[in-house]
Design an enzyme around this catalytic site. Structure first.
Site, PDB file in Angstrom:
ATOM      1  N   GLU B  60       6.140 -42.183 -52.747  1.00 25.82           N
ATOM      2  CA  GLU B  60       5.062 -42.334 -51.762  1.00 25.82           C
ATOM      3  C   GLU B  60       5.571 -42.231 -50.331  1.00 25.82           C
ATOM      4  O   GLU B  60       4.961 -41.582 -49.479  1.00 25.82           O
ATOM      5  CB  GLU B  60       4.327 -43.664 -51.965  1.00 25.82           C
ATOM      6  CG  GLU B  60       3.401 -43.693 -53.181  1.00 25.82           C
ATOM      7  CD  GLU B  60       4.110 -44.069 -54.466  1.00 25.82           C
ATOM      8  OE1 GLU B  60       5.329 -44.375 -54.417  1.00 25.82           O
ATOM      9  OE2 GLU B  60       3.466 -44.083 -55.534  1.00 25.82           O
ATOM     10  N   HIS B 129      -2.354 -54.384 -58.566  1.00 22.78           N
ATOM     11  CA  HIS B 129      -3.253 -53.227 -58.571  1.00 22.78           C
ATOM     12  C   HIS B 129      -4.657 -53.558 -58.062  1.00 22.78           C
ATOM     13  O   HIS B 129      -5.584 -52.790 -58.286  1.00 22.78           O
ATOM     14  CB  HIS B 129      -3.375 -52.646 -59.982  1.00 22.78           C
ATOM     15  CG  HIS B 129      -2.223 -51.785 -60.387  1.00 22.78           C
ATOM     16  ND1 HIS B 129      -0.978 -52.294 -60.637  1.00 22.78           N
ATOM     17  CD2 HIS B 129      -2.118 -50.452 -60.582  1.00 22.78           C
ATOM     18  CE1 HIS B 129      -0.162 -51.313 -60.981  1.00 22.78           C
ATOM     19  NE2 HIS B 129      -0.823 -50.174 -60.950  1.00 22.78           N
TER      20      HIS B 129
END
Lengths: 372, 328
Positions: B60, B129
């Site tokens: 990322e 998450h």
């Protein structure tokens, strides 16, 4: 054989770099420059050797030891010094300072203050070149310590996989701030890390401007020909501390003295005299000319005003229709500024990952939510 | 007007903008051959090829920075984060480079880039998450933050985001991708920085954005209507810049405010709204501003705990009763 003109140009630029940094150090002592200030003294052969081996329209970027990279590309010495002084006439209007030099006109895309933070950017610039089918390459420098940043490893993997036209240059001056790179690196031969990414890794004596120049000439051609990125390790040395506030007590006097004997400027000077490219008097004259340029830069920075206080609000976001600032036009009234412009209508012909028959899906992809 | 799923509205926006402008490319994990972890990029690889729809490795930080570099050189990257939780790894590139390039270059460079992906609770995914992180990005000058709550807004705002000259944090919602709504066809944009009154009302202003709009606030407003309370619902759509005018005008009409946000209460978008409203609308307020937020704990996995942590119509009605000085 290197042409007399090339040798003298390199000599002139290295002297300019040295004088600029010496004067910046002095001005720091006088508190005209404050904050962090990382000098390049001792490492000049790296930046000059590279610069004379690439094209003027290739892109260059580096970390926070960034004064000299734009200077040898042709940036205005006075405007660079003014940036160090925090003046309105600086390249970034006094917003960037020592660690954030930018001169887009000369394709210098910045000094970055987070170690290794520029490494992914360079891959992105190279991606843009390849995307538009241009033949420009990006040269991205960083210090030895940046080689232990995750950003480097993530980026090398992508740059190599996608064969991006980028030259990564480790300016290995042996110390990440006060820490010997070998003390914190399982593989201190940094260029060997390229192997892990199927990437070409090279090394060179970074105190020898001619060796740097010759190797980079070859590497740049290979990168431009689409053969993928290269990691080049230049073994160099900074004669001063990490920054102006660093007394560098982690190095022995003997070590610094022996490195100083490898001074890249003296080395080139001897070479020029040996080859009788120019007499001593000519080199002395160059020394004087460059000294004068830096003296003028100091005077210009000194006499320049601080940025107007209203400027505190500018350049945070781009407003609708707002143009980019062209520093030399703004400060010097220059009419010859060539600003990079890019097409808005073109066809992308690059197949980054050509499909082979075996890659074709066996069945229609599911539309179900499928995050891991 | 055709009805579309939120994910398909985003897909249309991407597809239309990529057809319109060759500088636009999409990069992220699973965006190309897999057609997107949430199928937002369905079919785009076939339409635009592998240089414009790029499967990135799970890096990322690396591909966020690659996007920033490409934007500096005149491209218009759309960087998909599989979720905003993973973008925490990329924060250095977003915050230290994308948000500051214009400034530290003294106006020489610009960074037209969109970072997009789902935020908020994903449904039984536990703490790592399930985070609504838009307040984090709104904190940094140099970024715009957008969080659409309906398919129509998602399409119009994504098109505007791609055309914007600045770095945009575009927060979608994992649990909204399948939600459906009317979406105007073809060329159609929604300006960044404009809130939308999703339900006009007289008695109290409910301010929210993203998934809370349909998951909690509009249902709460319906329940309140049954009790004779007419709530006005403002969907911010853009977190930054904030539409101060629409908020202030509504407060002047209703004199009472409840802010509803999925994220945690400390230093949140709701804190900013509360400060603005008490400062600019002090004389118009008949009660202190109330906030209904996610509880100040990481998200739990168990179904009942997960429900309890998030704002609910019940908690909103409780807060509305408080600002109306009305017994619950």
């Amino acid at each position: 054989m290197h042409s007399p003109q090339l040798l003298l140009t390199m000599y002139r630029k290295m002297v300019l770099a040295r004088r600029f940094e010496e004067k910046a150090g002095q001005a720091y002592g006088q508190k005209k420059i404050q904050g962090f200030c990382h000098l390049y003294i001792g490492q000049e052969a790296v930046v000059v050797g590279i610069n004379e081996a690439i094209r003027p329209d290739d892109m260059v970027m580096t970390g926070y030891r960034d004064h000299v990279h734009p200077l040898v590309r042709g940036s205005d010495a006075g405007m660079l010094m003014a940036e160090l002084f925090g003046k309105d006439t600086g390249y970034s209007k006094g917003k960037g300072g020592s660690m954030h030099f930018f001169d887009v006109e000369h394709h210098f895309y910045g000094g970055y203050g987070i170690v290794g933070g520029q490494i992914p950017l360079a891959a992105g610039m190279a991606f843009a070149s390849k995307y538009r089918n241009e033949d420009r390459i990006t040269v991205c420098s960083f210090g030895d310590a940046a080689s232990n940043q995750g950003a480097l490893h993530e980026t090398f993997n992508m740059a190599s996989k996608w064969k991006l036209p980028v030259l990564y240059v480790v300016e290995n001056n042996k110390y990440g701030m006060g820490t010997d790179i070998a003390r914190v690196s399982a593989q201190p031969d940094i260029h060997k890390r390229a192997d892990a990414y199927n990437m070409r890794g090279e090394s060179v004596d970074g105190m020898d401007v001619l060796a740097v120049h010759d190797l980079v000439k070859e590497l740049a051609a290979s990168i431009r020909a689409g053969k993928g990125p290269v990691l080049l390790e230049c073994f160099t040395y900074r004669f001063r501390g990490h920054s102006m506030s660093d007394a560098a007590t982690y190095r022995t006097k003997d070590e610094v003295e022996s490195e100083r004997k490898r001074d890249p400027i003296l080395k080139l000077r001897e070479h020029i005299l040996e080859r009788k490219v120019a007499p001593e008097a000519r080199l002395d004259a160059i020394d004087e000319e460059e000294k004068r340029i830096v003296d003028e830069a100091i005077a210009f920075a000194d006499q320049s005003p601080e940025p107007p206080i209203e400027d505190v609000w500018t350049h945070c976001l781009v407003a609708d229709g707002e143009a980019d600032v062209k520093p030399r036009e703004r400060v010097r009234g220059a009419t010859d500024v060539k600003w990079p412009s890019y097409p808005t209508d073109f066809k992308v012909t690059w197949e980054l990952e050509p499909r082979e028959p075996k890659d074709e899906p066996q069945r229609a992809p599911s539309r179900k939510k499928g995050a891991a | 007007m055709p009805e579309l799923a939120y994910r398909d509205a985003l897909n249309q926006a991407l597809s239309e903008e990529m057809a319109r402008d060759p500088r636009v490319f999409l990069m992220g994990e699973e965006v190309a051959r897999y057609n997107g972890a949430y199928k937002v990029s369905q079919g785009l690889l076939d339409k635009f090829g592998s240089a414009r729809v790029v499967d990135a490795p799970i890096s990322e930080l690396g591909f966020a920075g690659l996007g920033v570099g490409a934007a500096m050189l005149g491209l218009r990257p759309v960087i998909e984060m599989m979720t905003w939780n993973f973008a925490i790894l990329a924060m250095d590139q977003i915050v230290n480079n994308a948000a500051k390039l214009r400034h530290m270059s003294g106006g020489q460079l610009r960074c037209p880039i969109v970072f997009r992906g789902p935020g908020g609770a994903g449904g039984r995914l536990s703490s790592q998450h399930s985070q609504a992180l838009e307040a984090n990005y709104a904190h940094f000058p140099g970024l715009k933050v957008v969080a659409p709550g309906t398919p129509a807004d998602a399409k119009g705002l994504l098109k505007s985001a791609i055309r914007d000259e600045n770095p945009i944090i575009f927060v979608e919602a994992e649990l909204l991708y399948g939600s459906r709504g009317d979406v105007p066809e073809g060329e159609y944009t929604i300006p960044i920085g404009k809130a939308d009154i999703k339900r006009p009302g007289r008695d109290v202003t409910l301010i929210t954005w993203s998934r809370m709009l349909t998951a909690a606030v509009l249902p709460a407003a319906e329940l309140l209507a049954q009790q004779g309370i007419d709530a006005e619902v403002i969907d911010l759509r853009s977190i930054k810049p904030l539409d101060h005018e629409t908020i202030a005008a509504s407060v002047r009409r209703t004199n009472r405010v409840v802010v509803v946000e999925e994220s945690w209460p400390f230093a949140s978008v709701g804190s900013e709204l509360s400060d603005f409203i008490q400062r600019e609308c002090f004389d118009d307020l008949d009660a202190p501003v109330r906030r209904v937020t996610g509880l100040d704990v990481p998200m739990a996995y168990a179904a009942n705990l997960e429900r309890a942590i998030q704002p609910s119509p019940e908690r909103i009605i409780e807060a509305v009763n408080a600002v109306l000085y009305r017994p619950g």
